[in-house]
Design a protein around this motif. Structure first.
Motif, PDB file in Angstrom:
ATOM      1  N   ARG A  36      21.324  13.963  38.426  1.00  0.00           N
ATOM      2  CA  ARG A  36      20.638  12.599  38.633  1.00  0.00           C
ATOM      3  C   ARG A  36      20.041  12.445  40.068  1.00  0.00           C
ATOM      4  O   ARG A  36      20.972  12.476  40.832  1.00  0.00           O
ATOM      5  N   GLU A  57      15.811   8.387  38.492  1.00  0.00           N
ATOM      6  CA  GLU A  57      16.094   7.231  38.217  1.00  0.00           C
ATOM      7  C   GLU A  57      15.286   5.975  38.896  1.00  0.00           C
ATOM      8  O   GLU A  57      14.785   6.438  39.854  1.00  0.00           O
ATOM      9  N   ASP A  61      13.487   5.164  34.029  1.00  0.00           N
ATOM     10  CA  ASP A  61      14.218   6.490  34.269  1.00  0.00           C
ATOM     11  C   ASP A  61      13.584   7.513  33.591  1.00  0.00           C
ATOM     12  O   ASP A  61      13.122   7.347  32.637  1.00  0.00           O
ATOM     13  N   ARG A  82      13.485  11.496  32.547  1.00  0.00           N
ATOM     14  CA  ARG A  82      14.203  12.681  31.970  1.00  0.00           C
ATOM     15  C   ARG A  82      13.235  13.836  32.023  1.00  0.00           C
ATOM     16  O   ARG A  82      12.249  13.825  31.200  1.00  0.00           O
TER      17      ARG A  82
END
Ligand code: S3P
Length: 446
Positions: free
Chosen positions: A28, A272, A309, A311
């Motif tokens: 992350r 994030e 966020d 991914r």
């Protein structure tokens, strides 16, 4: 040898990357605050009345230059940190004459936006300069419209290059048709327009980032936008009141991880708190078009700016064409998109991007040259690049040319090369992303 190592050499740093032992990128990632929004929060906080609180400010060299300039014009700004800073606004038109030259360092945004405010600071005298890169970048794009408003600006090479000397004068509103789609030009004129009696309008050939418009509105200015004609108008002498600004993560910094996560096998990264303002999301559209596996999660709005966020997972990329009105929406991401194109099947064409030649370096020439040193097949076009991908990269001995986005783009390319790479003057990354190398190390799986 570790995967990523930094060696200090006097004031410069060499970055060494050994891709052989990388078993994917995972983790992350928290990215630093948006550079454009950070500059604007400092500037609007300075000229508003009352207190402005900024959370999540980018602590890179560029916003530090902006803070230093405004401090020397009498604005109280607390010590910079990314948690919370406080700016005591001194009110519109009240910047003080600094005792010395204002140094914008490497930052085009600092010098160009600030010039709009200096030009209308009646009877005060300012000299603005920057580092050798900034002193070679075109300033006529803001000097010309400011002169039309009545500004008095003198500089090198017929008033086109910094250092520039400004004698603040009373300005008049104009309608300016900018030949370039540039948020720096647009914002400079809008800020100057604050110091005029009447309505100032800027029309651009394509829509550039709109952070100034959003933030000026939040501080109390009357801003009207006509998206059909790419025009923005502002009324002079509004009441600007200090605000709380929460700076989202910079999508231009997230871009490095989006490409890294796509091209390095066995990767999955969550980035994030990324700003996804539609005037900045060209990178997402292009990567998705190339076949990237990127998902937006947890979408929300934070002090007037959309955030999510992101991914990203490894994916097989294919070539694309990047041209036209999307260019201003990904202008800072073209170096890292060139890296994506090197690993994409087919020939990618980037056009209408001549603006890259007047950034912190000539990014078209430098990226073509540096990627070709690694064994890529990149041809420089007058306004872009032609990149034949899918052939892989060797390592190489490379140079950032002191350009932050070049340093980081080459580092990502090196992660997926066959042999080790060394990047000279890698410390340039600190302009917009001081923690870049720490994060890079932390996500590399052995
Ligand atoms: C910026 C605008 C863009 C961009 C720069 C930041 C801004 O420049 O490249 O990194 O904050 O307004 P141009 O407006 O010159 O395209």
């Amino acid at each position: 040898m570790a995967i990523v190592t930094l060696h200090s050499l006097d004031s410069h740093q060499d970055l060494a990357i050994d891709p052989a032992s990388i078993g994917g990128l995972r983790g992350r990632i928290t990215i630093p605050g948006d550079k454009s929004i950070s500059h604007r929060s400092l500037m609007l906080g300075a000229i508003a009345t009352g207190e402005t609180i900024v959370q999540g400010l980018l602590l890179g060299e560029d916003p530090r230059s902006t803070a230093a300039c405004f401090r020397s014009m009498g604005v109280e700004i607390s010590e910079l940190n990314s948690e919370k800073i406080v700016i005591q606004g001194i009110g519109l038109g009240n910047l003080q004459e600094p005792a010395d030259i204002l140094d914008a360092g490497n930052s085009g945004t600092t010098i160009r936006l600030m010039l709009g405010l200096l030009a209308g600071s009646v009877d005060r005298f300012f000299v603005v300069t920057g580092d050798s890169s900034l002193r070679s970048r075109p300033m006529s794009r803001v000097v010309k419209p400011l002169e039309q408003m009545g500004a008095s600006i003198r500089g090198r090479k017929g008033n086109t290059l910094a250092p520039l000397a400004v004698r603040g004068r009373s300005l008049k509103p104009i309608h300016y048709h900018s030949p370039v789609a540039s948020a720096q030009v647009k914002s400079c004129i809008l800020l100057a327009g604050l110091l005029t009696e009447g309505r100032t309008t800027v029309t651009e050939p394509a829509l550039s980032r709109d952070h100034s418009e959003r933030m000026l509105r939040a501080f109390g200015a009357n801003v009207e936008v006509d998206p059909d004609t790419c025009s923005v108008s502002i009324e002079g002498y509004p009441t600007l009141t200090g605000q709380t600004v929460i700076v989202p993560g910079d999508i231009s910094s997230a871009a490095f991880w989006l490409v890294a996560g796509s091209i390095v096998p066995d990767s999955e990264l969550i980035i994030e708190n990324v700003g996804i303002n539609p005037t900045r999301t060209g990178i997402l559209e292009v990567l998705q078009d190339m076949g990237a596996d990127i998902a937006l999660e947890n979408e929300r709005t934070v002090t007037g700016e959309p955030v999510a966020d992101l991914r990203v997972k490894t994916a097989k990329l294919k070539a694309t064409t990047i041209a036209g009105d999307i260019i201003p929406r990904l202008v800072d991401e073209i170096p890292i998109l060139a890296v994506a194109a090197v690993f994409a099947e087919g020939t990618t064409i980037i056009k209408d991007a001549a603006e890259l030649r007047v950034k912190e370096s000539d990014r078209l020439a430098v990226m073509a040259d540096q990627l070709n040193r690694m064994g890529a097949r990149v041809t420089e076009l007058p306004d872009g690049l032609e990149i034949t991908g899918g052939t892989g990269l060797q390592g190489g001995e490379l140079d950032s040319f002191t350009d932050h986005r070049i340093a980081m783009s080459l580092a990502i390319a090196a992660l997926n090369a066959k042999n080790p790479t060394t990047i000279h003057r890698a410390e340039a990354a600190g302009i917009s992303y001081p923690e870049f190398f720490i994060t890079l190390k932390s996500i590399c799986q052995e």
